[in-house]
Write a protein that holds these residues in place. Structure first.
Motif, PDB file in Angstrom:
ATOM      1  N   LYS A 186       0.800  -1.139  -0.190  1.00 29.86           N
ATOM      2  CA  LYS A 186      -0.008  -0.120   0.075  1.00 29.86           C
ATOM      3  C   LYS A 186       1.024   1.200   0.004  1.00 29.86           C
ATOM      4  CE  LYS A 186      -3.844  -2.242   2.519  1.00 29.86           C
ATOM      5  NZ  LYS A 186      -4.600  -2.218   3.700  1.00 29.86           N
ATOM      6  N   VAL A 187       2.217   1.075   0.369  1.00 28.13           N
ATOM      7  CA  VAL A 187       3.127   2.293   0.474  1.00 28.13           C
ATOM      8  C   VAL A 187       4.523   1.581  -0.267  1.00 28.13           C
ATOM      9  CG1 VAL A 187       2.134   3.601   2.058  1.00 28.13           C
ATOM     10  CG2 VAL A 187       3.543   1.806   2.622  1.00 28.13           C
ATOM     11  N   PRO A 188       5.319   2.359  -0.839  1.00 24.40           N
ATOM     12  CA  PRO A 188       6.684   1.999  -1.171  1.00 24.40           C
ATOM     13  C   PRO A 188       7.275   1.361  -0.047  1.00 24.40           C
ATOM     14  CG  PRO A 188       6.253   3.962  -1.996  1.00 24.40           C
ATOM     15  CD  PRO A 188       4.885   3.823  -1.195  1.00 24.40           C
TER      16      PRO A 188
ATOM     17  N   THR B 163       0.705   0.304   7.889  1.00 24.35           N
ATOM     18  CA  THR B 163       0.302   0.045   6.710  1.00 24.35           C
ATOM     19  C   THR B 163       1.124  -1.263   5.918  1.00 24.35           C
ATOM     20  OG1 THR B 163      -0.365   2.276   6.276  1.00 24.35           O
ATOM     21  CG2 THR B 163       0.046   1.040   4.490  1.00 24.35           C
ATOM     22  N   LEU B 164       2.485  -1.129   6.418  1.00 24.11           N
ATOM     23  CA  LEU B 164       3.384  -2.315   5.820  1.00 24.11           C
ATOM     24  C   LEU B 164       2.996  -3.476   6.512  1.00 24.11           C
ATOM     25  CD1 LEU B 164       6.829  -0.196   6.104  1.00 24.11           C
ATOM     26  CD2 LEU B 164       5.637  -1.157   3.835  1.00 24.11           C
TER      27      LEU B 164
ATOM     28  N   ARG C 180       2.207   5.211  11.547  1.00 23.85           N
ATOM     29  CA  ARG C 180       1.083   4.777  10.390  1.00 23.85           C
ATOM     30  C   ARG C 180       1.570   3.875   9.288  1.00 23.85           C
ATOM     31  NH1 ARG C 180      -0.993   9.474  10.151  1.00 23.85           N
ATOM     32  NH2 ARG C 180      -0.227  10.369   8.270  1.00 23.85           N
ATOM     33  N   VAL C 181       2.928   4.547   8.878  1.00 27.15           N
ATOM     34  CA  VAL C 181       3.517   3.706   7.670  1.00 27.15           C
ATOM     35  C   VAL C 181       3.563   2.456   8.188  1.00 27.15           C
ATOM     36  CG1 VAL C 181       5.655   3.716   6.355  1.00 27.15           C
ATOM     37  CG2 VAL C 181       4.605   5.760   6.814  1.00 27.15           C
TER      38      VAL C 181
ATOM     39  N   THR D  23       3.181   9.805  12.185  1.00 28.11           N
ATOM     40  CA  THR D  23       3.187   9.327  10.624  1.00 28.11           C
ATOM     41  C   THR D  23       4.046   8.056  10.407  1.00 28.11           C
ATOM     42  OG1 THR D  23       3.164  11.764   9.914  1.00 28.11           O
ATOM     43  CG2 THR D  23       4.404  10.182   8.458  1.00 28.11           C
TER      44      THR D  23
END
Length: 283
Positions: free
Chosen positions: A217-219, A258-259, A254-255, A251
């Motif tokens: 969802k994120v790099p 997400t990972l 949250r990353v 932040t």
């Protein structure tokens, strides 16, 4: 990260230029100030334009050279403010890797819960001594720093005692790519993968592996560590970045979460590690 660092350095440079141009004895040219200080003119230019990071000694000399020794404390406070957040590898490693590891040990020791993401290496808290040794050697070569490898390895291994202290929890995510990265000989990596598989099931460790085939969802960008809810430590090639404001911590957490959605755990993580281990020559 480099943008924050460069902006802080340029702001300090502008202040230095302002002091030179408003010197009590009259405006000083860069050439004249350089002569007073016994510096090259290029150093004046680089400091004022944010092309070089001043030292405390540079700032003291500048304040005296422009006839304003009273502003040294202000200038030095500016320098320390951005150095406390953006810690240049050149300066940190001037005495080798051991002091950096000691600083990390203090911060980890203060922490009850750590969340980490590593995309290219096995996290330090889970490294074998042989694997850690090769990591330190590679970075010493890159940075041209003192080789205190054995002392640095011992300091990193001491940090792992944290995993066996009650009330601690290490929530770690590793990208599958790190399991194949030959930053060390294959036999050393094989031993490291055995160690990584062995920590699954430890009370203090929650290990997730993000497979290369997992949707993201994120790099999968730079690695980072979140210590409790008070500090994020991440790094780039030029510096290590320490962030302690609440918005940054939120932040990064949250990353991390997400990972985590892309990670596998338990027996599934064991299978990913075993597949990588199977491609290594026996140690």
């Amino acid at each position: 990260m480099s943008t924050d660092f460069q902006q802080a350095r340029e702001a300090l440079g502008l202040r230095l230029r302002e002091l030179r141009l408003s010197a009590p004895g009259g405006r000083l040219t860069g050439t004249r100030l350089a002569q007073r200080l016994g510096w090259s003119h290029s150093k004046i230019y680089k400091l004022e334009n944010g092309r070089q990071t001043a030292t405390s000694e540079d700032l003291r000399a500048w304040a005296g050279g422009v006839g304003r020794p009273d502003v040294f404390d202000e200038l030095n406070a500016r320098l320390k403010a951005f150095e406390s957040r953006i810690r240049s590898w050149r300066r940190q490693l001037a005495a080798g890797h051991r002091p950096v590891q000691d600083t990390w040990n203090l911060e980890v020791g203060r922490s009850r819960a750590i969340h980490a993401w590593e995309e290219s290496v096995v996290p330090g808290l889970l490294q074998t001594a042989d694997y850690a040794r090769h990591i330190f050697l590679r970075y010493a070569d890159l940075q041209g720093s003192a080789r205190d490898t054995d002392a640095a390895v011992r300091a990193r291994m001491r940090r792992q005692e944290w995993l066996y202290q009650p009330g601690r929890k290490f929530h770690v995510l590793v990208w599958e790519a790190a399991l194949y990265a030959l930053i060390c000989p294959p036999s050393v990596l094989a031993g490291q993968l055995d160690r990584l598989a062995g920590v699954i099931g430890l009370d203090a460790v929650e290990l997730g592996v993000v497979p290369l085939t997992a949707p993201l969802k994120v790099p999968a960008a730079n690695g980072f560590w979140i210590l409790d809810d008070r500090l994020v430590i991440t790094e780039d090639w030029h510096a290590e970045l320490w962030l302690d404001d609440a918005d940054c911590v939120t932040t990064y957490l949250r990353v991390w979460n997400t990972l985590r959605d892309s990670a596998v755990y338990g027996s599934d993580a064991q299978s990913v590690i075993a597949a990588a281990r199977g491609k290594m020559r026996p140690p």
